[in-house]
Design an enzyme around this catalytic site. Structure first.
Site, short mmCIF file in Angstrom:
data_model
loop_
_atom_site.label_atom_id
_atom_site.label_comp_id
_atom_site.label_asym_id
_atom_site.label_seq_id
_atom_site.Cartn_x
_atom_site.Cartn_y
_atom_site.Cartn_z
N HIS A 195 0.84 -1.21 0.00
CA HIS A 195 0.00 0.00 0.00
C HIS A 195 0.88 1.26 0.00
O HIS A 195 2.09 1.20 0.11
CB HIS A 195 -0.95 0.02 1.21
N CYS A 236 6.25 6.27 4.06
CA CYS A 236 4.93 5.60 3.97
C CYS A 236 3.99 6.28 2.99
O CYS A 236 3.17 5.63 2.36
CB CYS A 236 4.25 5.58 5.34
N HIS A 252 4.95 0.14 -0.52
CA HIS A 252 5.72 -0.74 0.35
C HIS A 252 4.78 -1.79 0.93
O HIS A 252 3.57 -1.65 0.84
CB HIS A 252 6.41 0.06 1.47
N HIS A 312 3.73 -4.89 4.01
CA HIS A 312 3.78 -5.33 5.41
C HIS A 312 3.33 -6.78 5.48
O HIS A 312 2.53 -7.24 4.65
CB HIS A 312 2.83 -4.51 6.29
N HIS A 359 -0.89 -11.08 -0.88
CA HIS A 359 -0.14 -10.92 -2.13
C HIS A 359 -0.85 -10.00 -3.11
O HIS A 359 -0.90 -10.27 -4.32
CB HIS A 359 0.17 -12.29 -2.77
N GLU A 416 0.34 -4.15 11.82
CA GLU A 416 1.01 -3.82 10.56
C GLU A 416 2.48 -4.20 10.65
O GLU A 416 3.11 -4.57 9.67
CB GLU A 416 0.86 -2.33 10.30
#
Ligand code: ZN
Length: 193
Positions: free
Chosen positions: A13, A23, A28, A30, A68, A136
């Protein structure tokens, strides 16, 4: 009594407008951990609040929609949204930004929807969704309770505006699962899983 089931998924996201440039400006990922916490004052025929095996059906399928894949905010730049959808087959588009807080609220509403449509088969009684905890990272999490999920102060979340990509839907046991849940169609749980 509270019971907790843990789910995991890997997701990418961007969290626009957050304070951290890493961010807010970079795609990136998590390794998310999601805790579904259910409560009841009663036990079912198996002397359980809710058989964990039942969560492996629709609750797991919906949460696994994010695995994914990339989670998009419909308010993001149109060119970005189109590019992501063009180059990634597994995506979920939300009407809110995919922060841990909003993930917790969205997943709360999804699981609540499944439970409200579920016809219990084994004497389960008054099974309530206590909260959804979204980790997260190893060190930070957000926990949403009913009042958070439905909060107007945080902004109402319109479930009709959540979109799952065709590939995500094709991997569900019923590709119309979300449409059926939105329509309030009763879901029959098998007595055995
Ligand atoms: Zn992030």
């Amino acid at each position: 009594m509270l019971i907790r089931k843990l789910f995991k998924f890997e997701n990418a996201h961007i969290v626009r407008h957050c304070s951290t440039r890493r961010c807010s400006e970079n795609i990136h990922g998590h390794s998310y951990k999601v805790e579904v916490v259910l409560s009841s004052n009663y036990l079912d025929n198996g002397q359980m609040v809710y058989d964990f095996g039942l969560t492996k059906l629709y609750i797991k399928e919906l949460i696994d929609s994010f695995d994914h894949g990339i989670t998009l905010w419909s308010g993001d730049d149109t060119a970005y949204l189109e590019a992501m959808k063009a180059h990634s087959s597994r995506w979920v588009e939300l009407p809110v930004s995919p922060s841990a807080e909003q993930f917790a609220r969205v997943i709360y509403l999804m699981v609540e929807r499944v439970l409200s449509c579920t016809q219990m088969q084994n004497g389960e009684r008054e099974v309530e969704l206590h909260s959804i905890v979204v980790h997260e990272t190893d060190t930070g999490y957000a926990e949403a309770f009913k009042e958070d999920a439905h909060s107007e102060l945080m902004g109402k979340i319109d479930l009709n505006k959540i979109r799952f990509s065709p590939q995500v839907r094709s991997e569900w046991s019923d590709s119309e699962l979300w449409a059926k849940l939105l329509a309030g169609e009763p879901i029959k749980m098998p007595s055995k899983v």
